[in-house]
Design an enzyme around this catalytic site. Structure first.
Site, short mmCIF file in Angstrom:
data_model
loop_
_atom_site.label_atom_id
_atom_site.label_comp_id
_atom_site.label_asym_id
_atom_site.label_seq_id
_atom_site.Cartn_x
_atom_site.Cartn_y
_atom_site.Cartn_z
N HIS A 317 0.82 -1.21 0.00
CA HIS A 317 0.00 0.00 0.00
C HIS A 317 0.86 1.26 0.00
O HIS A 317 0.42 2.31 -0.48
CB HIS A 317 -0.94 -0.01 1.21
CG HIS A 317 -2.15 -0.86 1.00
ND1 HIS A 317 -2.86 -1.44 2.02
CD2 HIS A 317 -2.78 -1.25 -0.15
CE1 HIS A 317 -3.88 -2.13 1.52
NE2 HIS A 317 -3.85 -2.03 0.22
N GLU A 558 -22.36 0.59 -30.27
CA GLU A 558 -21.59 -0.52 -29.71
C GLU A 558 -21.92 -1.85 -30.38
O GLU A 558 -21.15 -2.80 -30.29
CB GLU A 558 -21.87 -0.66 -28.22
CG GLU A 558 -21.56 0.58 -27.41
CD GLU A 558 -22.13 0.51 -26.01
OE1 GLU A 558 -21.38 0.15 -25.09
OE2 GLU A 558 -23.34 0.80 -25.84
N ASP A 582 -16.76 -2.29 -26.46
CA ASP A 582 -17.80 -3.26 -26.80
C ASP A 582 -17.93 -3.45 -28.31
O ASP A 582 -18.17 -4.56 -28.79
CB ASP A 582 -19.15 -2.84 -26.21
CG ASP A 582 -19.33 -3.35 -24.78
OD1 ASP A 582 -18.72 -4.38 -24.45
OD2 ASP A 582 -20.05 -2.71 -24.01
N CYS A 629 -15.62 7.26 -27.31
CA CYS A 629 -15.43 7.34 -25.85
C CYS A 629 -14.84 6.07 -25.27
O CYS A 629 -14.76 5.91 -24.06
CB CYS A 629 -16.75 7.68 -25.15
SG CYS A 629 -18.04 6.44 -25.37
#
Length: 673
Positions: A317, A558, A582, A629
């Site tokens: 971390h 898409e 997609d 996008c």
């Protein structure tokens, strides 16, 4: 009793933060719940036991439930485990890229930058000539300067056991020390706020600390007449050892956080004042034997040039938080503590893991030249922050941000985003255990519209389905959710979910240039039905005297069906936005989550390019705009292809915006170059 086999799709598996969220969800049910991996079983309501089970991405596990609500429990827990983006909403850091003193964070051009840190450039200067120690490169960047040696004082208890009459008092002291420590960790450090990623990590640590495996175990020892301090150190050591015994490096590194938390609580119980990184008074490189997320929780990041640690790994971390703040870090440095105590200055390269102790003036001058060269390249990108890019033949291209929550707003604005090309509303639903109300959604959409006005803000309606399960929405189990009841198909069938969202969007449209976009459109009737609902809702708002506006209505391209009927869809849609992730998946018939098909899942494939060409030509004939996008919108080699095909808008993560603007401005007109 019910059982179900599940392939875990949560990214990185059930590590700290997803395990905490999963256990929290499991505790909502009365049924006894267990997860089995191989021959090992763990209580699904215990975050620590889930982490120690070591469940990774793509592992097959068995879910077992027994009780009155066992069926619903199996259904909802299965959906959580099957969701690749179950923790995605909290992953973005919103800090501004910064150059501190003599240090600068940089990332190579082929690396994936941390969210919110888009100002990086390749290191083009020759490697340092001086000899160096080499540790684990944990966060990229260069730094040199004074060393702040950070060594912890060993904690020892004054007594291990207490009398019977003291047990209640010790329990009260421990509870108060635990809560005061966790409260202190949550407070922002001096000079800079905690990043979103750091806050998530600390929240997960707090959940573990309050659980039965930590606070509960300490309470049991106190009940057995252990002192609060002795019980805390014992249980903390045991739990840290349990993590260190795991084979997975990422999970092993969680032991650092347990030790850091335990020391902080024990120090309060023992009345010891621990040294704090909040008190750093001058820009320095932290040189420590060991660091944890609790140590960094209240750090004054403005004065930290870099972090060098003798322990730790690239999956710790500490590494994650350093990356999120843009601070160079090298961990696991092979150096003994005695030598560490004597270091007064050092320089470091977080990309290679090289560290130079007490370097010469010549060496520091060389390092300074390297940093200056990188700053110059970074400054070159900064010059594009307020640029509205256009190609050399005069076409204007809008470069906008993809966002999933308001926490990304500042990073998008700082990067010079020209509006929002995609706002994913499903994260609003993921953040709650119920469907958000109309008013809750309105506040988010309206804030976005105001923040970017007059630039357009494109809000995508809920894109949920079998592959994106959401709390409060019951979705059927489907053999192939990517081809199933999702996106606009689900929304039109669920007016109780869709209509409050549309009402919120209509109200927010009165606050700025807000547009609405429908996901997974495959049929003309889906647009027409949505328009009819919008018309009815607008009439209701008018009748109630509620301010609103009719936004532009666009669609995601898409599906192959949308590509082949783009001319028809353009008659009803105000704009197109191509979702390359997609679209590529469906055009190539290649699951984008399947690593064996990675060679097929390429947006640059001729078949995908031809599909995008058809969409752009249809948009041009209808005089509507078309954007991209998907992830490919930020790729330097894809940007000229999209623009030359006729794309008007590119939308991407904020960290890619400056580079994309530069690429557009440097494009040659078609046929030249």
């Amino acid at each position: 009793m019910l059982e179900a086999q599940v392939i875990v799709k949560v990214r990185e598996g059930l590590h700290a933060r997803p395990a905490v969220q999963f256990a929290k969800l499991a505790r909502e049910f009365d049924s006894a719940l267990k997860i089995g991996r191989g021959d090992t079983w763990a209580d699904a309501k215990s975050a620590v036991k889930l982490i120690l089970l070591g469940v990774k991405h793509d592992n097959q596990i068995m879910l077992r439930a027994e009780g009155e609500d066992e069926r619903e429990a199996i259904d909802r827990l299965t959906r959580f485990l099957s969701d690749a983006g179950a923790m995605a909403q909290g992953a973005a850091d919103q800090g501004a890229p910064a150059v501190n003193g003599h240090g600068t964070a940089n990332r190579p051009s082929d690396a994936q930058p941390m969210p919110g840190h888009g100002l990086w450039a390749p290191d083009t200067v020759a490697p340092m000539s001086a000899s160096a120690l080499r540790g684990v490169p944990a966060s990229e960047g260069l730094a040199f300067g004074s060393a702040l040696v950070y060594l912890r004082e060993e904690l020892a208890v004054d007594r291990q056991f207490v009398q019977q009459h003291e047990i209640a008092g010790e329990s009260t002291r421990f509870a108060a020390a635990l809560e005061s420590t966790l409260t202190a960790l949550a407070e922002p450090g001096g000079g800079a706020a905690q990043c979103a990623m750091g806050s998530e990590i600390l929240e997960a640590i707090a959940q573990i600390a309050r659980g039965d495996d930590y606070a509960g175990a300490i309470g049991d020892l106190i009940a057995a007449k252990w002192s609060a301090a002795a019980a805390t150190l014992k249980c903390g050591q045991d739990l840290a050892f349990a993590f260190e015994s795991l084979t997975d490096e990422y999970l092993r590194s969680r032991a650092d956080d347990i030790r850091g938390l335990t020391r902080a609580i024990a120090a309060v119980l023992l009345g010891k004042q621990q040294r704090s990184l909040r008190d750093i008074g001058a820009p320095s490189i932290i040189l420590a034997d060991e660091l944890s997320a609790p140590d960094l929780a209240r750090a004054n990041w403005r004065n930290i040039l870099g972090i060098v640690c003798l322990s730790g790994s690239a999956t710790s971390h500490v590494a994650i938080i350093a990356c999120a703040h843009g601070i160079p870090a090298v961990l696991g440095l092979p150096l003994d503590k005695e030598r560490l105590r004597s270091v007064s200055r050092l320089s470091m390269d977080g990309s290679s893991g090289d560290v130079w102790l007490d370097p010469s003036d010549e060496h520091e001058n060389e390092m300074s030249r390297r940093i200056d060269a990188q700053r110059e390249q970074q400054s070159g990108l900064l010059a594009y922050r307020h640029v509205e890019p256009g190609t050399r033949d005069g076409r204007k291209i809008q470069v906008a941000a993809n966002m999933g929550s308001l926490s990304e707003l500042e990073a998008a604005q700082q990067a010079g985003a020209m509006g929002v090309g995609l706002f994913r509303t499903e994260l609003l639903f993921m953040e709650r255990q119920r469907v958000p109300t109309e008013d809750e959604q309105y506040e988010v959409y309206a804030r976005l519209a105001r923040a970017f006005n007059p630039w357009s803000v494109i809000i995508r309606t809920l894109d949920a389905g079998g592959d994106k399960p959401l709390p409060g929405i019951r979705l059927p189990k489907e053999e192939n959710p990517f081809l199933g009841w999702r996106g606009i198909r689900m929304s039109l069938d669920c007016p109780e979910v869709f209509e409050p969202q549309l009402r919120a969007l209509l109200r927010a449209a009165a606050r700025g240039n807000l547009c609405v976009m429908l996901p997974m459109v495959a049929d003309l009737e889906e647009i027409r039905r949505t328009k009819a609902i919008i018309g009815r809702l607008a009439a209701e708002l008018t009748g109630a005297g509620i301010p609103h506006a009719i936004p532009k209505l666009g669609i995601m391209i898409e599906t192959p069906a949308a590509v082949l009927t783009a001319d028809l869809l353009a008659q009803e849609a105000d704009f197109f936005s191509i979702g390359t992730n997609d679209l590529t998946q469906y055009i190539m018939a290649a699951d984008r989550m399947n690593p064996r098909l990675a060679s097929l899942h390429k947006t640059g494939h001729p078949a995908v390019i031809q599909a995008i060409r058809l969409v752009c030509e249809a948009a041009k004939r209808a005089s509507i705009s078309v954007g991209v996008c998907g992830e490919a919108a930020s790729k330097p080699h894809m940007i000229p292809i999209f623009v030359n095909l006729g794309v008007d808008e590119l939308s991407m993560s904020p960290n890619s915006i400056l580079r994309a603007k530069k690429v557009v401005m440097e494009m040659q007109p078609p046929g030249e170059g």
